[in-house]
Design an enzyme around this catalytic site. Structure first.
Site, PDB file in Angstrom:
ATOM      1  N   ARG A   1       0.848  -1.184   0.000  1.00 54.63           N
ATOM      2  CA  ARG A   1       0.000   0.000   0.000  1.00 54.63           C
ATOM      3  C   ARG A   1       0.889   1.241   0.000  1.00 54.63           C
ATOM      4  O   ARG A   1       1.928   1.278   0.687  1.00 54.63           O
ATOM      5  CB  ARG A   1      -0.913   0.025   1.243  1.00 54.63           C
ATOM      6  CG  ARG A   1      -2.037  -1.011   1.205  1.00 54.63           C
ATOM      7  CD  ARG A   1      -3.067  -0.654   0.144  1.00 54.63           C
ATOM      8  NE  ARG A   1      -4.196  -1.572   0.097  1.00 54.63           N
ATOM      9  CZ  ARG A   1      -4.288  -2.614  -0.698  1.00 54.63           C
ATOM     10  NH1 ARG A   1      -3.285  -2.902  -1.504  1.00 54.63           N
ATOM     11  NH2 ARG A   1      -5.362  -3.375  -0.709  1.00 54.63           N
TER      12      ARG A   1
ATOM     13  N   HIS B   1       0.825  -0.315 -10.403  1.00 53.34           N
ATOM     14  CA  HIS B   1      -0.104  -1.121  -9.606  1.00 53.34           C
ATOM     15  C   HIS B   1      -0.486  -2.404 -10.344  1.00 53.34           C
ATOM     16  O   HIS B   1      -1.662  -2.712 -10.564  1.00 53.34           O
ATOM     17  CB  HIS B   1      -1.360  -0.317  -9.254  1.00 53.34           C
ATOM     18  CG  HIS B   1      -2.048  -0.837  -8.018  1.00 53.34           C
ATOM     19  ND1 HIS B   1      -2.687  -0.020  -7.118  1.00 53.34           N
ATOM     20  CD2 HIS B   1      -2.201  -2.097  -7.528  1.00 53.34           C
ATOM     21  CE1 HIS B   1      -3.201  -0.744  -6.133  1.00 53.34           C
ATOM     22  NE2 HIS B   1      -2.905  -2.006  -6.369  1.00 53.34           N
TER      23      HIS B   1
END
Length: 310
Positions: free
Chosen positions: A225, A273
């Site tokens: 994250r 990502h």
């Protein structure tokens, strides 16, 4: 009376998931209705992603559980209108993808691949890398993804240290926990992999103080994250040489703005990502199994501790 399953996610996902969920629920022998629209008081289960728009669960008076399509649940865990069980996505397809990505980038750093791929200047430098047994890799976060990563790295004979908030026991892996465990783990780690959840307690886990604990020139891989890292502190550590190189797949703002200094920094690799993603085929199996469990009175799988946020 049929079980009503509301699909609340990005509209483009509906034609992907609808046939998979239909097959899975049929295979489970359930009488069901699956739709993107129900009267609120008729919904039994919600297949959920934050980009589906559903935020207020109060009108869903018949709701039994919310089943997330995402592994991360920070966008919903604190929702005070949600009072029923919340299950996160633990999907073996997602886990395998993450493990492959982590192992690939660890090996890239371990073998020094960048120097041979990006520097082809005619210089013959026959410096062989050490064996994996001589390299310490630390994985922060020992949930489903972290456990899979440390087991795969241990199978390659790396010295593996795993750190988590609470004690864990994983064969072949040195498992540490707590503040003292974190300090020791970082002090040994030549490569650090971040797989912690995004919670108030984990924000800026890698900050000026913890970055200084690492051996000089250590490398960091973050597929977890974005908020796990204090960006300003990391840039300072990169500029000073305390951190040798980082590979970042997740960020506080996504897409990462073109003007962000990470893009131009010579010791930063940005990936968009892509470390892993939920695979619809396997994710649908997880969702259908949880609905089957709910209807048969069995415990749900992968329930979120709302206090901890994961």
């Amino acid at each position: 009376m049929p079980v009503n399953v509301l699909f609340s996610a990005r509209p483009a996902l509906w034609p992907v998931y609808e046939p998979l969920l239909t097959k899975g629920l049929n295979d489970a022998g359930l009488d069901f209705e699956l739709s993107t629209e129900f009267e609120p008081d008729q919904v039994d289960y919600v297949v959920y992603a934050p980009n589906g728009g559903l935020q207020d669960f109060t009108p869903l008076t018949r709701l039994k559980a919310v089943l997330s399509l995402w592994a991360g649940v920070e966008a919903i865990a604190g929702n005070e209108t949600l009072t029923v069980p919340l299950a996160r996505m633990v999907d073996h397809g997602l886990t395998q993808g993450m493990t492959e990505w982590v192992v690939g980038h660890v090996l890239r750093y371990h073998l020094g691949m960048d120097s041979h791929i990006t520097v082809q200047d005619g210089t013959w430098t026959p410096d062989a890398p050490p064996l994996a047994t001589e390299r310490c890799v630390c994985v922060l976060g020992l949930g489903a993804l972290g456990q899979a990563a440390v087991q795969s790295l241990a199978a390659l004979n790396f010295q593996v240290i795993g750190w988590s908030r609470t004690p864990k026991d994983i064969p072949g892996v040195t498992c540490l926990h707590g503040a003292d465990g974190l300090k020791y783990a970082l002090s040994q780690a030549e490569i650090v992999v971040l797989l912690l959840p995004d919670t108030p307690a984990t924000e800026n886990t890698m900050n000026a103080e913890t970055l200084a604990l690492l051996p000089e020139g250590a490398q960091i891989i973050n597929p977890g994250r974005g908020p796990l890292i204090d960006d300003d502190a990391l840039l300072m550590a990169l500029n000073s040489g305390q951190i040798g190189h980082v590979t970042l797949d997740v960020f506080r703002v996504e897409p990462l703005p073109p003007e962000h200094p990470y893009w131009a920094h010579p010791n930063v690799t940005v990936t968009p990502h892509i470390a892993s993603e939920t695979r619809p085929f396997t994710a649908a199996q997880v969702i259908c199994e949880n609905i089957r469990r709910g209807e048969s009175g069995e415990p749900f799988l992968h329930l979120v501790d709302r206090q901890l946020g994961y």
